[in-house]
Design an enzyme around this catalytic site. Structure first.
Site, PDB file in Angstrom:
ATOM      1  N   GLU A  64      -7.652  -6.423  15.948  1.00  0.00           N
ATOM      2  CA  GLU A  64      -7.219  -5.058  16.246  1.00  0.00           C
ATOM      3  C   GLU A  64      -8.459  -4.217  16.536  1.00  0.00           C
ATOM      4  O   GLU A  64      -9.303  -4.033  15.661  1.00  0.00           O
ATOM      5  CB  GLU A  64      -6.473  -4.526  15.024  1.00  0.00           C
ATOM      6  CG  GLU A  64      -5.802  -3.218  15.258  1.00  0.00           C
ATOM      7  CD  GLU A  64      -5.002  -2.781  14.031  1.00  0.00           C
ATOM      8  OE1 GLU A  64      -5.451  -3.023  12.899  1.00  0.00           O
ATOM      9  OE2 GLU A  64      -3.938  -2.183  14.228  1.00  0.00           O
ATOM     10  N   CYS A 115      -1.313   1.869  15.268  1.00  0.00           N
ATOM     11  CA  CYS A 115      -1.086   0.525  14.732  1.00  0.00           C
ATOM     12  C   CYS A 115      -0.225  -0.305  15.662  1.00  0.00           C
ATOM     13  O   CYS A 115      -0.386  -1.513  15.726  1.00  0.00           O
ATOM     14  CB  CYS A 115      -0.433   0.630  13.368  1.00  0.00           C
ATOM     15  SG  CYS A 115       0.952   1.748  13.386  1.00  0.00           S
ATOM     16  N   LYS A 139      -2.096  10.114  -1.407  1.00  0.00           N
ATOM     17  CA  LYS A 139      -3.512  10.253  -1.068  1.00  0.00           C
ATOM     18  C   LYS A 139      -3.702  10.176   0.443  1.00  0.00           C
ATOM     19  O   LYS A 139      -3.449   9.140   1.063  1.00  0.00           O
ATOM     20  CB  LYS A 139      -4.350   9.139  -1.711  1.00  0.00           C
ATOM     21  CG  LYS A 139      -5.835   9.435  -1.562  1.00  0.00           C
ATOM     22  CD  LYS A 139      -6.706   8.227  -1.820  1.00  0.00           C
ATOM     23  CE  LYS A 139      -6.822   7.321  -0.633  1.00  0.00           C
ATOM     24  NZ  LYS A 139      -7.494   7.926   0.535  1.00  0.00           N
ATOM     25  N   GLU A 192       2.849  -0.983   5.566  1.00  0.00           N
ATOM     26  CA  GLU A 192       2.842  -0.824   7.025  1.00  0.00           C
ATOM     27  C   GLU A 192       1.411  -1.063   7.462  1.00  0.00           C
ATOM     28  O   GLU A 192       0.537  -0.229   7.223  1.00  0.00           O
ATOM     29  CB  GLU A 192       3.260   0.605   7.414  1.00  0.00           C
ATOM     30  CG  GLU A 192       4.630   1.006   6.933  1.00  0.00           C
ATOM     31  CD  GLU A 192       5.756   0.366   7.730  1.00  0.00           C
ATOM     32  OE1 GLU A 192       5.469  -0.363   8.689  1.00  0.00           O
ATOM     33  OE2 GLU A 192       6.916   0.597   7.369  1.00  0.00           O
TER      34      GLU A 192
END
Ligand code: NAD
Length: 793
Positions: free
Chosen positions: A397, A300, A192, A266
């Site tokens: 983040e 990331c 997906k 991840e």
């Protein structure tokens, strides 16, 4: 139109737009909506469609279906049906398909680059020079693994149907990272894409038709988080591979707990970018450009915390400001742009909210003096100064083009700041002194470390995180193992319902004791310790006779043991040779007490062949001693003029929970591999046969195992296992117990996202070295750190 003279005077770039005519035509041919790719066919886009927006122009460039549970069912069924033939193909045949994919990506490189730029907002320079070439490289590399898989991974088989869920920041590259190893290993896939960026995945499906990939091998279901959850939770999916936010990673961990599905995550990061005072500051400034402004900071592993040594900090920040002033932000299809748009207006407002919070906390936001286009999700690049370690911008983040900065004085301070995060994805280190750089590389807790470089990727170099950045690796040998299984650890018969109940009342039956009454204690920090609650429980042996008491540890004892283990950090720095010596010495000391252990095993009444179990325990010590300096890393072939090292690092403190069968051998089989790799252990001994543990710690005490390296607890297995699973300072957990207990520890582990190895309550034949020992244990006891060290001028 400026004249040449004007240009010579200003040295300004002229516009250099990449044509998107072909991509526009492709999009317009699909304007009715994009459906799914299931069993080799494209479904029509039905139901509520999601608008797909080009964030640079805010134009709707298409509409995409939102996959329902039925769509997911159909895709999983197609993948299951295709699995048999695909997995049975010789590796060479699969290699041909992967090679064809790589070739066709290369032939369509420009098309994919433009489409990706229009879908995501990232610059054409990046899609053309980085994303799409890396996609091709990934398929080439894995065509190689398909060819070699049978030789390189004997005794392994593909996992089955893989549910793969990817984010929007590198849409096609993340697809490649997922699909290539899965197919090379012989799995089939239901993937997906992110609903914000579905286009290149759809074009990729068309490319699969073009190369003739068998139907059902790759299925693409479009949709949002609900669709993702349906894939992850589907009962016929054998492995879930997820890239995305840590919060969703946690949800998935809980959702599939106890299912036996293989899982790789991840997740996010807040990676340090460390500039030492002896760094080449100009090179480091260019590094920052690639670390936090590359891909609009939507990376990331972005270097989003700049840690600069105090002596050079003012100079470095000045240089950074000067460099930042030259950044060009605008139309991502313009080849002269450094930065394009962030992925959506929503993401832009999220970034702005975080920046505002940073300013409110007192940090100074330095922004590039760039004019942004009037329309579109453009964000001004910048960095904070006067930020503090506890500020939200230093911890959260941002996923945008703004870094926090901190200064430090000493190397130790740099390490402390670098590791002051719940994440551990990457680190970038800048120093001209190779000794200092490598020392930092070793001490930083991150899955990927770049020395004098940043954001480098290669299909052969494992990528993935420590701590809450997730687990599992993508790329290289370690990445292939995520898509292979031996399956032995979950194949045994289901263990009998529960371990013997805990009985703290005085035993009324006939006791069978040695002359002096012995109560087994706990073993914490190298000392025998009475349980915190002051309770012991009765241990029963042959014919149900009481044979002694064992300490009933509680949560406090677990916490004490973890604390003791966390103090024993020096063990991780002991040489492999010395660790091996300790293990040999352990075997020697154990052997001297052979008769006593054999008698104790016999007294349990459940060990059929005590001598055999004892002998296997001695052999196991030797086997792991042998492995200590042999289960090592590698130098990986990535780019030219790079030494890319993969190192097997210990996790830190591992919790191990032993089953009731083979009370000595199973316990040792769990402890030995963990300490072999340099971890510390908090072990829960067999609940029913804990007296062995007491004898064992007497041997540990005399075998030069430093205090705190092995801690032994006895008591109620699942109570102790739950506390270990929830404990933030336990970095990994191995659980051998019941099916329910496996689910429980997997749910409880989601807090700090520790990797859990649970056996779903399956008996293991500990005597058989194929099951009781092996490289799988050592792999589970270590995490791969990839260190990039470029050389040359
Ligand atoms: P996200 O977690 O919201 O979404 C990622 C994907 O998961 C999307 O496809 C989304 O539709 C799907 N999803 C959402 N909820 C789900 C659920 N409950 N179950 C299953 N699937 C679900 O993340 P995002 O905002 O799209 O991406 C940005 C995040 O991804 C950042 O935190 C970034 O650090 C991380 N990221 C990590 C890596 C890595 O390799 N470690 C790479 C890229 C991005």
């Amino acid at each position: 139109m400026p004249s040449i003279k004007d240009i010579m005077q200003t040295m300004e770039y002229g516009p250099a737009p990449e044509s998107n005519a072909e991509v526009k035509a492709w999009l317009s041919a699909r304007s009715a909506g994009i459906g799914h790719f299931i069993d080799g066919r494209f479904t029509s886009a039905a139901g509520d469609l999601i608008d797909v927006v080009n964030p640079a122009t805010e134009d709707v460039i298409g509409r995409v279906a939102k996959g329902t549970a039925d769509d997911v069912d159909a895709a999983v069924a197609a993948a299951r049906a295709a699995f048999h033939e695909w997995s049975a193909l010789p590796g060479h045949e699969r290699a041909k398909y992967l090679y064809a994919i790589a070739r066709h990506i290369q032939k369509r490189e420009r098309f994919f680059s433009v489409l990706e730029t229009m879908d995501n907002g990232k610059t054409i320079r990046e899609t053309r020079d980085i994303d799409i070439p890396l996609v091709a490289r990934h398929f080439y590399h894995h065509a190689g693994w398909a060819e070699l898989v049978a030789d390189a991974f004997p005794q392994h088989r593909p996992v089955g149907v893989c549910g793969q869920i990817i984010p929007w920041n590198f849409p096609l590259l993340m697809l490649a990272w997922k699909v290539a190893p899965a197919l090379a290993a012989g799995n089939t896939v239901v993937l997906k894409p992110a609903d914000l960026t579905p286009m290149t995945a759809h074009a990729f499906a068309e490319l699969l038709v073009e190369i003739g990939l068998p139907a059902g091998v790759v299925n693409i279901v479009q949709g949002d988080g609900e669709t993702g959850a349906a894939i992850a939770g589907h009962s016929d999916v054998d492995k879930v591979a997820f890239t995305g936010s840590t919060d969703v990673g946690r949800l998935i961990r809980r959702q599939i707990a106890g299912s036996g599905k293989k899982l790789s995550l991840e997740l996010g990061g807040k990676s340090p970018f460390i500039v030492l005072e002896d760094a080449d500051l100009d090179a480091a400034v260019e590094g920052v450009v690639d670390a936090i402004w590359f891909n609009q900071g939507e990376v990331c592993c972005a270097g989003s915390r700049l840690l600069v040594q105090e002596g050079v900090a003012p100079r470095f920040f000045d240089k950074l400001k000067a460099r930042m002033a030259t950044l060009r932000v605008g139309d991502p299809l313009d080849k002269t742009m450094d930065m394009g748009a962030v992925v959506s207006m929503k993401q832009l407002s999220r970034i702005k909210t975080l920046l505002k919070a940073g300013e409110e906390e007192g940090a100074t936001l330095n922004l590039a003096p760039v004019a942004l286009p009037e329309k579109g999700a453009f964000c001004t690049p910048g960095f904070f100064t006067d930020s503090h370690p506890a500020n939200s911008v230093s911890q959260v983040e941002i996923f945008g083009p703004v870094a926090a900065t901190l200064t430090f004085r000493t190397l130790d301070e740099a390490v402390a700041l670098a590791n002051d995060t719940r994440y551990g994805l990457a680190a970038s280190l800048w120093s001209e002194n190779v000794n200092r750089a490598i020392e930092l590389a070793a001490r930083v807790k991150a899955g990927v470390v770049w020395i004098n470089a940043t954001n480098m990727f290669d299909a052969a170099a494992p990528f993935g995180g420590y701590r809450e950045s997730g687990y599992g690796r993508e790329g290289g040998r370690a990445g292939m193992l995520e898509y292979l299984t031996t399956g032995w650890d979950k194949q045994g018969k289901v263990r009998a319902a529960s371990a013997a109940p805990i009985d703290v009342a005085p035993a009324t039956g006939k006791a069978d004791r040695t002359a002096i009454d012995v109560t087994a204690k706990l073993y914490i920090g190298g000392k025998q310790a009475r349980p915190d609650g002051g309770q012991s429980y009765t241990v029963y042996g042959k014919a149900g006779a009481a044979i002694g008491e064992a300490g009933l540890a509680n949560r406090k004892d677990v916490r004490n043991a973890v604390e003791a283990a966390n103090k024993a950090t020096a063990w991780g720095g002991v040489t492999a040779h010395n660790r091996a010596q300790v293990l040999y010495f352990l075997a020697e000391n154990l052997d001297q007490r052979r008769d006593e252990f054999v008698a104790a095993l016999a007294a349990t009444g459940t060990v059929a062949k005590p001598e055999e179990e004892f002998e296997a325990a001695i052999r196991r010590c030797f086997w792991y001693a042998a492995q200590a300096d042999k289960f090592d890393g590698a130098v990986t072939a990535t780019k030219s003029q790079h030494v890319t090292m993969t190192v097997n690092e210990p996790f830190g403190t591992i919790g191990v929970v032993a089953p009731d069968e083979a009370p000595l051998l199973a316990l040792l089989s769990l402890i030995l591999p963990a300490i072999t790799m340099g971890n510390r252990v908090v072990a829960v001994a067999s609940q029913a046969h804990p007296l062995i543990a007491a004898r064992l710690y007497q041997v540990f005490e005399t075998s030069d195992i430093p205090a705190g390296v092995v801690n032994l607890l006895t008591g109620e297995r699942d109570v102790l296992a739950k506390t270990l699973a929830e404990h933030d300072d336990v970095a990994a957990l191995w659980y051998c117990g019941s099916e329910d207990g496996s689910r429980m520890v997997e749910v409880a582990s989601a807090g700090n996202l520790k990797p859990v190895w649970s056996d779903l309550g399956r008996l293991r034949d500990w005597l058989d070295p194929r099951f009781g020992q092996g490289q799988e244990y050592l792999r589970r006891a270590s995490q791969v750190k990839t260190i990039w060290l470029p050389y040359g001028e």
